[in-house]
Design a protein around this motif. Sequence first.
Motif, mmCIF file in Angstrom:
data_model
loop_
_atom_site.group_PDB
_atom_site.id
_atom_site.type_symbol
_atom_site.label_atom_id
_atom_site.label_comp_id
_atom_site.label_asym_id
_atom_site.label_seq_id
_atom_site.Cartn_x
_atom_site.Cartn_y
_atom_site.Cartn_z
ATOM 1 N N ILE A 1 0.846 -1.185 0.000
ATOM 2 C CA ILE A 1 0.000 0.000 0.000
ATOM 3 C C ILE A 1 0.883 1.237 0.000
ATOM 4 C CG2 ILE A 1 -1.901 1.183 1.177
ATOM 5 C CD1 ILE A 1 -2.284 -1.540 2.724
ATOM 6 N N CYS A 2 0.650 2.113 -0.953
ATOM 7 C CA CYS A 2 1.384 3.374 -1.031
ATOM 8 C C CYS A 2 0.408 4.514 -0.785
ATOM 9 C CB CYS A 2 2.034 3.513 -2.412
ATOM 10 S SG CYS A 2 2.873 5.100 -2.671
ATOM 11 N N VAL A 3 0.669 5.313 0.261
ATOM 12 C CA VAL A 3 -0.218 6.426 0.624
ATOM 13 C C VAL A 3 0.628 7.622 1.055
ATOM 14 C CG1 VAL A 3 -2.189 5.021 1.310
ATOM 15 C CG2 VAL A 3 -0.386 5.518 2.975
ATOM 16 N N PRO A 4 0.062 8.821 1.011
ATOM 17 C CA PRO A 4 0.779 9.988 1.539
ATOM 18 C C PRO A 4 1.100 9.816 3.021
ATOM 19 C CG PRO A 4 -1.116 10.661 0.238
ATOM 20 C CD PRO A 4 -1.229 9.188 0.413
ATOM 21 N N GLY A 5 2.159 10.499 3.459
ATOM 22 C CA GLY A 5 2.624 10.347 4.831
ATOM 23 C C GLY A 5 1.568 10.661 5.875
ATOM 24 N N GLU A 6 0.709 11.671 5.616
ATOM 25 C CA GLU A 6 -0.287 12.038 6.614
ATOM 26 C C GLU A 6 -1.371 10.985 6.778
ATOM 27 O OE1 GLU A 6 -1.560 13.972 2.688
ATOM 28 O OE2 GLU A 6 0.299 13.710 3.846
ATOM 29 N N LEU A 7 -1.465 10.064 5.821
ATOM 30 C CA LEU A 7 -2.501 9.040 5.891
ATOM 31 C C LEU A 7 -1.967 7.703 6.380
ATOM 32 C CD1 LEU A 7 -5.525 8.696 5.232
ATOM 33 C CD2 LEU A 7 -4.867 7.985 2.924
ATOM 34 N N SER A 8 -0.656 7.544 6.446
ATOM 35 C CA SER A 8 -0.079 6.231 6.735
ATOM 36 C C SER A 8 -0.419 5.733 8.134
ATOM 37 C CB SER A 8 1.437 6.261 6.542
ATOM 38 O OG SER A 8 2.041 7.159 7.444
ATOM 39 N N ILE B 1 3.508 0.670 2.835
ATOM 40 C CA ILE B 1 3.115 -0.240 3.905
ATOM 41 C C ILE B 1 2.920 -1.622 3.299
ATOM 42 C CG2 ILE B 1 1.395 -0.719 5.703
ATOM 43 C CD1 ILE B 1 0.667 2.352 5.371
ATOM 44 N N GLU B 2 3.601 -2.607 3.847
ATOM 45 C CA GLU B 2 3.470 -3.985 3.377
ATOM 46 C C GLU B 2 2.742 -4.801 4.441
ATOM 47 O OE1 GLU B 2 7.327 -5.415 2.415
ATOM 48 O OE2 GLU B 2 7.430 -4.317 0.513
ATOM 49 N N VAL B 3 1.759 -5.563 3.990
ATOM 50 C CA VAL B 3 0.911 -6.319 4.907
ATOM 51 C C VAL B 3 0.821 -7.761 4.432
ATOM 52 C CG1 VAL B 3 -1.364 -6.462 6.004
ATOM 53 C CG2 VAL B 3 -0.472 -4.238 5.267
ATOM 54 N N GLU C 1 1.521 -9.777 9.479
ATOM 55 C CA GLU C 1 2.648 -8.854 9.576
ATOM 56 C C GLU C 1 2.277 -7.518 8.944
ATOM 57 O OE1 GLU C 1 6.124 -10.472 7.796
ATOM 58 O OE2 GLU C 1 6.110 -12.319 8.985
ATOM 59 N N VAL C 2 2.837 -6.459 9.505
ATOM 60 C CA VAL C 2 2.684 -5.118 8.945
ATOM 61 C C VAL C 2 4.053 -4.449 8.983
ATOM 62 C CG1 VAL C 2 1.584 -2.856 9.110
ATOM 63 C CG2 VAL C 2 0.295 -4.913 9.727
ATOM 64 N N ALA C 3 4.516 -3.955 7.855
ATOM 65 C CA ALA C 3 5.806 -3.270 7.775
ATOM 66 C C ALA C 3 5.593 -1.883 7.201
ATOM 67 C CB ALA C 3 6.789 -4.059 6.916
ATOM 68 N N LEU C 4 6.192 -0.873 7.831
ATOM 69 C CA LEU C 4 6.080 0.509 7.386
ATOM 70 C C LEU C 4 7.427 1.002 6.883
ATOM 71 C CD1 LEU C 4 4.630 3.252 7.140
ATOM 72 C CD2 LEU C 4 5.213 3.658 9.549
ATOM 73 N N CYS D 1 -4.657 -1.821 9.307
ATOM 74 C CA CYS D 1 -4.026 -3.095 8.973
ATOM 75 C C CYS D 1 -3.707 -3.917 10.220
ATOM 76 C CB CYS D 1 -2.760 -2.863 8.156
ATOM 77 S SG CYS D 1 -3.053 -2.111 6.531
ATOM 78 N N THR D 2 -3.165 -3.274 11.236
ATOM 79 C CA THR D 2 -2.777 -4.004 12.439
ATOM 80 C C THR D 2 -3.987 -4.505 13.220
ATOM 81 O OG1 THR D 2 -2.597 -1.878 13.597
ATOM 82 C CG2 THR D 2 -0.569 -2.829 12.702
ATOM 83 N N GLU D 3 -5.092 -3.763 13.181
ATOM 84 C CA GLU D 3 -6.283 -4.167 13.920
ATOM 85 C C GLU D 3 -7.160 -5.151 13.156
ATOM 86 O OE1 GLU D 3 -8.351 -0.665 15.017
ATOM 87 O OE2 GLU D 3 -6.900 -0.064 16.554
#
Length: 322
Positions: A7-14, A45-47, A29-32, A21-23
């Motif tokens: 997932i690619c998003v602007p920084g203010e939305l990450s 963000i990789e999930v 796994e979740v990687a930022l 994703c985590t919830e």
Amino acid sequence: MIVQLRICVPGELSAVVVECCTEQTGTAEVALHPDASVVPPGDVIEVQIARESVEELLEKLHVLKAREVGSIAISMPDLVLSTRAERAESTAPGDGADALIWDEVTRQTGEDSRLTWSYLAFLVLATQLAAIGIVTNSTIAIVGAMAVGPEFGPLAALAVALARRRWTLGRHAALALGVGFPVAMLLAALTTWLSAPLGLFPADALDAGSAVEFIYHPGPYSLIVAVLAGAAGMLSVISRRSAALIGVFISVTTVPAAGFVAVALVLGEYQKAAGSALQLLLNLVGIVVAASAVLVFYRLVSNRLPEGTARQLRWQLRRARG
């Protein structure tokens, strides 16, 4: 079955996306990766998540407009060795083989429904094979024509269009069918007209062809088989089982019926041409109706995103954007 999302998003939305994703139940796994994306600028963000939970997470991401401001890439690793992944799959509701990812089905059927040169070529070749099988009374050639025919792609796309009201997708599919079949039938009629004077097949080929009588004798079982094939075909698309889809190709007489119409018209067998045309219509309608019913059923039994959750995500989106 584990699915990987990038997932690619602007920084203010990450931050909001990472929280979603985590919830999400079934997340392993979740990687930022902050500022990892250059064009467009933003975070990546990789999930890793169980397939059963992908659709619910995608609904949340669509509410957050991640697709509009960035991108979502979905892939399926061949092998994931992880105890966390195994636990995530066990906690996710349902089974991965039964999970429907609407975006995946829409994309796949959309790609298969376009009027391309390759689609047209396969349909023409399949109809030619069917015509040869009809005049030579060859069941093998007719079965081969069934397997080669690409018509299930547009039919599945029509079903998705009806179930999701994606009318653009439906128009593309209708164009592929509306142009493809007439062109293939016209060319089959042309080759029949050229072959008859050369004596490549007897003039009474349709009268002697006992192996192809089922093509121009539509009946209740014609519709029943089409309905069963349509349901099986859509289930194979959802569960990504290509072997089952091949079985669907060789169970319905769409392409053979189209080839028979062309041959019968050239040879003056108008009653048989009408019967095979009815056979073709029954198969097309039955497949689309059954495939649509399967999608509607999945839509009814799937867990939709609660409106309260959607409202909360929209509020978080407005807050993140300031």
